[in-house]
Motif scaffolding. Sequence first.
Motif, PDB file in Angstrom:
ATOM      1  N   GLY A 443       0.802  -1.208   0.000  1.00 25.93           N
ATOM      2  CA  GLY A 443       0.000   0.000   0.000  1.00 25.93           C
ATOM      3  C   GLY A 443       0.840   1.265   0.000  1.00 25.93           C
ATOM      4  O   GLY A 443       0.414   2.311  -0.509  1.00 25.93           O
ATOM      5  N   PHE A 444       2.050   1.197   0.589  1.00 32.23           N
ATOM      6  CA  PHE A 444       2.897   2.397   0.625  1.00 32.23           C
ATOM      7  C   PHE A 444       3.384   2.744  -0.786  1.00 32.23           C
ATOM      8  O   PHE A 444       3.460   3.925  -1.148  1.00 32.23           O
ATOM      9  CB  PHE A 444       4.081   2.172   1.558  1.00 32.23           C
ATOM     10  CG  PHE A 444       4.790   3.440   1.922  1.00 32.23           C
ATOM     11  CD1 PHE A 444       4.302   4.257   2.928  1.00 32.23           C
ATOM     12  CD2 PHE A 444       5.928   3.838   1.236  1.00 32.23           C
ATOM     13  CE1 PHE A 444       4.942   5.442   3.258  1.00 32.23           C
ATOM     14  CE2 PHE A 444       6.560   5.023   1.550  1.00 32.23           C
ATOM     15  CZ  PHE A 444       6.075   5.832   2.569  1.00 32.23           C
ATOM     16  N   ALA A 445       3.702   1.720  -1.601  1.00 26.31           N
ATOM     17  CA  ALA A 445       4.142   1.970  -2.982  1.00 26.31           C
ATOM     18  C   ALA A 445       3.012   2.612  -3.783  1.00 26.31           C
ATOM     19  O   ALA A 445       3.245   3.517  -4.602  1.00 26.31           O
ATOM     20  CB  ALA A 445       4.588   0.667  -3.628  1.00 26.31           C
ATOM     21  N   ARG A 446       1.776   2.140  -3.524  1.00 28.06           N
ATOM     22  CA  ARG A 446       0.641   2.742  -4.228  1.00 28.06           C
ATOM     23  C   ARG A 446       0.463   4.200  -3.795  1.00 28.06           C
ATOM     24  O   ARG A 446       0.099   5.067  -4.603  1.00 28.06           O
ATOM     25  CB  ARG A 446      -0.625   1.941  -3.973  1.00 28.06           C
ATOM     26  CG  ARG A 446      -0.632   0.581  -4.677  1.00 28.06           C
ATOM     27  CD  ARG A 446      -2.032  -0.031  -4.695  1.00 28.06           C
ATOM     28  NE  ARG A 446      -2.495  -0.367  -3.342  1.00 28.06           N
ATOM     29  CZ  ARG A 446      -2.258  -1.521  -2.742  1.00 28.06           C
ATOM     30  NH1 ARG A 446      -1.554  -2.468  -3.373  1.00 28.06           N
ATOM     31  NH2 ARG A 446      -2.725  -1.763  -1.530  1.00 28.06           N
ATOM     32  N   ALA A 447       0.706   4.468  -2.524  1.00 31.56           N
ATOM     33  CA  ALA A 447       0.594   5.851  -2.033  1.00 31.56           C
ATOM     34  C   ALA A 447       1.618   6.747  -2.717  1.00 31.56           C
ATOM     35  O   ALA A 447       1.342   7.907  -3.050  1.00 31.56           O
ATOM     36  CB  ALA A 447       0.769   5.883  -0.517  1.00 31.56           C
ATOM     37  N   ILE A 448       2.826   6.224  -2.936  1.00 34.60           N
ATOM     38  CA  ILE A 448       3.853   6.996  -3.653  1.00 34.60           C
ATOM     39  C   ILE A 448       3.390   7.294  -5.068  1.00 34.60           C
ATOM     40  O   ILE A 448       3.541   8.408  -5.578  1.00 34.60           O
ATOM     41  CB  ILE A 448       5.197   6.229  -3.652  1.00 34.60           C
ATOM     42  CG1 ILE A 448       5.815   6.278  -2.245  1.00 34.60           C
ATOM     43  CG2 ILE A 448       6.152   6.799  -4.699  1.00 34.60           C
ATOM     44  CD1 ILE A 448       7.126   5.521  -2.120  1.00 34.60           C
ATOM     45  N   GLY A 449       2.771   6.272  -5.714  1.00 31.05           N
ATOM     46  CA  GLY A 449       2.279   6.484  -7.074  1.00 31.05           C
ATOM     47  C   GLY A 449       1.202   7.556  -7.129  1.00 31.05           C
ATOM     48  O   GLY A 449       1.197   8.401  -8.038  1.00 31.05           O
TER      49      GLY A 449
END
Length: 533
Positions: A443-449
Motif C-alpha cells: 500500500g505504501f508503494a501505491r501511495a507513492i504512485g
Amino acid sequence: MRGDPRALEFLPDRYRHPSARAEAVAAAASRTLSPALHAALVARQARLAPSPARERNLELLARPGTVAVVTGQQVGLFLGPLFTVYKAASAIVTARALAQETGRPCVPLFWLQTEDHDLPEIDHCLVPRASAGPLRVALGKPDAASSRIPVAHCQLGGGIPEALAALRAELGSLPHADEHLALLERAYRPAATLADAFAEVLSTLFADEGLLFLDPRDPALAPLAAPVHRRSIEAATAISSGLAERGRALAEAGFSEQVHLRPGSPLGFFSPSGPEGARYRLDPAPSPGTWNLVGHPEGACVTTAELLSWLEREPLRFTTSALLRPVLQDTWLPTAAYVGGPGEIAYFAQLAPLYAHTGLPMPLVIPRARFRVIDDRARRLLETLGLSPDDADTPRDALLARLAARNTPETYEPPEAIEARLVSAFDAELARLGERTASFEPGFARAIGRTHKTVHGGISRLVARYGRTLAQRDQVTRERVERLQAYLFPDGAPQERIHGLPYYACRFGGGAFTRQVLDACVPFSGGLRDLRP
C-alpha cells in the motif's frame, strides 16, 4: 514538395523538370477536344462578360495541338476562401510558362466543381475585421446541412440580399468598395445559382488573362460523361481492387488515403429522382448486380441494368466522386497540368491505378501558389511587436510569454523551464524515498504512485497559471497579438483558407489585387510568399 523519396514513389515531382514538362505537354497535345465539348464551352463563355482574351483561348482550344492547364474549386459564396484566386492565377501563370517553354499553345481553364452537395462548406464567406474575429456572411439556407442536391442547382434565394447588405455595412467605407460590391451585387441575385455568380465574378477579375470556365453539370456535357460512368460501373471490381492495393501501399509507406474507398465502389453518385434531385453514393449491395444508395432515407437499391438504362436515357442523373472527377476531366480535355491544393494533390497519389485502367496519361500535378497578405494593419502590428510574419503561427500563449519575457526589465524564467526543474527535483526525491521503502507493505508503494500523480498535476496547474499571468501582464500586447493572428493566421489556419476576397478587393481594388497575385506567382514552385499591397 520536400522531395521525400517515399512520397515521390506515389507522386513524382515531374513538374520540376523541363524535360518532363515537355513530355506532358506533348502527350496532351496528341489528344483533341471533341466538337461537342468545344460547342458547350463556347456556349458557357457566352454567358460571361465579353473578353477578347477568352475568345482567343476558345479559338486556340479548337485547334489540334493546343493543351490546357486546369484548376478548379467548389463554387463558394463570393468566391469562397482566398486560395480560389490563387488557384486561378497559378493556372494562368503555369499555362504561360508551358507555352513559352514548349512553343505549343496552352490555355488556362477553371473547372467549376458543381457536382458536390456539400452546401455547408460553401454557403458562407469570412471577412477579416480590425477589432474582432472574422465576420461570417452566409446564405442562411435552413436545409443546407441536409441537402443532397448538387450545388449546380442551388439558387441563391432570398438570403443573398441580406448577405450583400452585411458586406456593404462592413466594407462600404473602404477605398474600392463601390466597385467590387457593385460587381458582387450584379452577379449574386436571388434567382442566380452559386455557380453562375461565382463564374461571373471570377471571369471578370481574370478577363484580361482569358481564363475559361467549364461546368460539368452542363446538360450538353452529360452524354460525354456517360462512357466514364459506364466504365466505372462495369469495371467497379477491377478498379476498386487496384485502388485498394494502392491504398495499402500508401499505408505501408506511412501515408494515409485522402479518400477512403469501399470495396467494389464504382466511384460515382446517382440521383434516383432526377438530375436536380438528391444524389447518393453507389456501393455494392449483398445481392449480385445490385447497388445500395448510401444515405437514402428508405434504404433504396438499384440494379446495374437500371443504372445503365438511366445512363443511356438521362446521363445527367450521374455525378463523379473526388477520385473519378480527374479522369472525367482528362477524358474531356487535353490536360497537360492540373494545379491543385494539398488535398487535391493527395488524391492524385491514389489515382495511378485508375489512370492505368483507363489508358490515360496522368497530367503534371502542380502545387498552387500560396500567399500571405500583409497589409498596412498587419505591418504596423509586426513592427510594434518586433515580430516576423512567421511568428503569427506560434501559439498565442507561447508568443505572449516570449514577448513578456523580452519586454520587461525583470528576467522571468519560461514556464516550461520552471516545470522541468520542479518536476525533476520532486521526482528525484520521490524515487529515493521509493528505494528506501521498497520493503514496506504494498500500500505504501501505491501511495507513492498517487502522490506522484497528484503533485505532477498540481505543478502543471501552477505553472500554467504562472504562464498565463506572465502572458497577460500586458493587456495591450495581448490584444495586439490577437489582432495580428486574426489577420495572418485566423482560427489557427493559414489566412488563405479562411478569409474571403471581398475585404482585400474592397481595400486594394479587385483588379489591382489580382494583378499583384499574378505578378507574384512563380511557376512550378508552390512555396509560401508574402504579398504586401
